[in-house]
Design a protein around this motif. Structure first.
Motif, mmCIF file in Angstrom:
data_model
loop_
_atom_site.group_PDB
_atom_site.id
_atom_site.type_symbol
_atom_site.label_atom_id
_atom_site.label_comp_id
_atom_site.label_asym_id
_atom_site.label_seq_id
_atom_site.Cartn_x
_atom_site.Cartn_y
_atom_site.Cartn_z
ATOM 1 N N LEU A 1 0.988 5.554 0.383
ATOM 2 C CA LEU A 1 0.253 6.747 0.828
ATOM 3 C C LEU A 1 1.139 7.979 0.696
ATOM 4 N N GLU B 1 -7.564 2.253 8.521
ATOM 5 C CA GLU B 1 -8.511 1.517 7.654
ATOM 6 C C GLU B 1 -7.833 0.289 7.037
ATOM 7 N N LEU B 2 -6.594 0.481 6.559
ATOM 8 C CA LEU B 2 -5.887 -0.638 5.908
ATOM 9 C C LEU B 2 -5.628 -1.788 6.886
ATOM 10 N N GLN C 1 -5.161 8.107 9.123
ATOM 11 C CA GLN C 1 -6.486 7.490 9.203
ATOM 12 C C GLN C 1 -6.571 6.335 8.206
ATOM 13 N N LYS C 2 -5.967 6.532 7.030
ATOM 14 C CA LYS C 2 -6.001 5.460 6.008
ATOM 15 C C LYS C 2 -5.253 4.222 6.511
ATOM 16 N N GLU D 1 -4.850 13.041 6.058
ATOM 17 C CA GLU D 1 -5.641 11.853 6.409
ATOM 18 C C GLU D 1 -4.860 10.540 6.235
ATOM 19 N N HIS D 2 -3.533 10.624 5.957
ATOM 20 C CA HIS D 2 -2.853 9.360 5.639
ATOM 21 C C HIS D 2 -2.785 8.417 6.838
ATOM 22 N N HIS E 1 0.870 -1.183 0.000
ATOM 23 C CA HIS E 1 0.000 0.000 0.000
ATOM 24 C C HIS E 1 0.899 1.223 0.000
#
Ligand code: NAP
Length: 320
Positions: free
Chosen positions: A190, A203-204, A199-200, A196-197, A188
């Motif tokens: 980013l 999520e990941l 927060q991602k 917001e990275h 992944h």
């Protein structure tokens, strides 16, 4: 022979190409004909006079080179003239046409690895290996955030993590850097400038967080890194260019660890072990240093400006 010499600490322009006498290998020493020189941020800190372990003036910068053994001193057994090698530190500096090393500072460079790639091995791959495996003790199946995956250490960490069975999340500040991180094996990718990275990342990882963070710019990121660490997580501070405020309470529920990493802190046994691992990875093709730019040795000052002032894209290499 020609070599870059620094007679006073200061701006990149204090580095000048000069004619110097060629070193002769004594007992246990190896003279390497340098085909490519690796440029690392630490050489800019030393040149600026901002590094605690500064060498006496005048000096020739650099520790990393790819080249061929030109001559060996008495008692040298592991290498012979004509062997392709990469260097891990030198006695006389690597920003030069030839560099003098201890026998323990030269390592075999497999034929499919170019000299420019060989010059990109030592500092970045030793830092990435030591951070991942000797400090964070990462194990297969864990998730690692390579916070700064577009530069020398980040590319190395991405390749090492991927080969070891880790899930790699890499970040970069440009589209080209993010493409490079993906090509090097990041699962992944980013943008570390996007607010917001982090927060991602949650999520990941389905809100679990990451097990290991390799941090290239701790003065910017360390406070927020602690928010995305999984239980038992480890942050390894590789690079930092100033102070930062953190909330130590964030470490408590996670039983988190914040670890420093210093490549010169490796014991002889650890250094031998990590170069054995790097040699195996270079030979089997899992480790391929990414060469971003090649410049003539005479343009060392430009290389120092670029490594500090432009966005990263693999290694900057000087060609004597
Ligand atoms: P480099 O090739 O210049 O790469 C710098 C990296 O930092 C790039 O990936 C860059 O990404 C990234 N970066 C920039 N801003 C960032 C941010 N806000 N958040 C996260 N990453 C960010 O340097 P390097 O050779 O990889 O070295 C990286 C750092 O580690 C340097 O500070 C170096 O001095 C240090 N280091 C320490 C040791 C040690 O023993 N502790 C050993 C080797 C290196 P973009 O340019 O894409 O934004």
């Amino acid at each position: 022979m020609k070599a870059i010499r620094v007679h006073e600490f200061g701006e990149p322009e204090v580095m000048r190409l000069e004619e110097v006498s060629e070193p002769r290998p004594g007992a246990g020493q190896v003279l390497v004909q340098v085909h490519a020189v690796g440029v690392n941020p630490v050489e800019t800190y030393i040149r600026a006079g901002a590094y605690a372990a500064a060498p006496p003036l005048p000096y020739t910068p650099g520790t990393d080179a790819g080249g061929v053994v030109a001559a060996v001193g008495p008692g040298v057994k592991r290498v012979a003239p004509g062997d392709r090698v990469y260097t891990s530190y030198t006695l006389s500096g690597s920003y030069a046409e030839k560099t003098l090393c201890l026998e323990s500072q030269v390592h075999p460079l497999p034929p499919q690895v170019s000299f420019a790639q060989g010059a990109g091995v030592n500092v970045p791959y030793a830092a990435a290996y030591r951070a991942l495996f000797q400090r964070a003790k990462a194990t297969p199946g864990e998730v690692v955030l390579v916070h700064g995956a577009s530069g020398g250490v980040g590319v190395a960490a991405t390749q090492l993590g991927r080969a070891a069975g880790l899930t790699v999340i890499g970040t970069a500040g440009t589209d080209s850097g993010r493409r490079l991180a993906a090509e090097q094996g990041a699962h992944h990718v980013l943008d570390h400038y996007a607010p917001e990275h982090l927060q991602k990342i949650m999520e990941l990882t389905e809100n679990r967080g990451v097990d290991v963070i390799l941090e290239m710019l701790a003065n910017v990121n360390l406070g927020r890194d602690l928010e995305v660490l999984a239980s038992g997580g480890r942050v390894v501070v590789i690079g930092s260019r100033g102070p930062v405020t953190i909330d130590p309470r964030l470490t408590i529920p996670r039983e988190a660890n914040i670890l420093g990493m210093y490549i010169w802190g490796a014991t002889d046994k650890e250094a031998m072990s990590l170069h054995a691992a790097l040699g195996a990875g270079l030979a089997n093709g899992t480790l391929k240093p990414a060469v971003g730019r090649e410049l003539p040795l005479a343009e060392a000052a430009r290389a120092h400006h670029e490594i500090m002032e432009t966005k990263a894209f693999g290694k900057i290499i000087l060609i004597p």
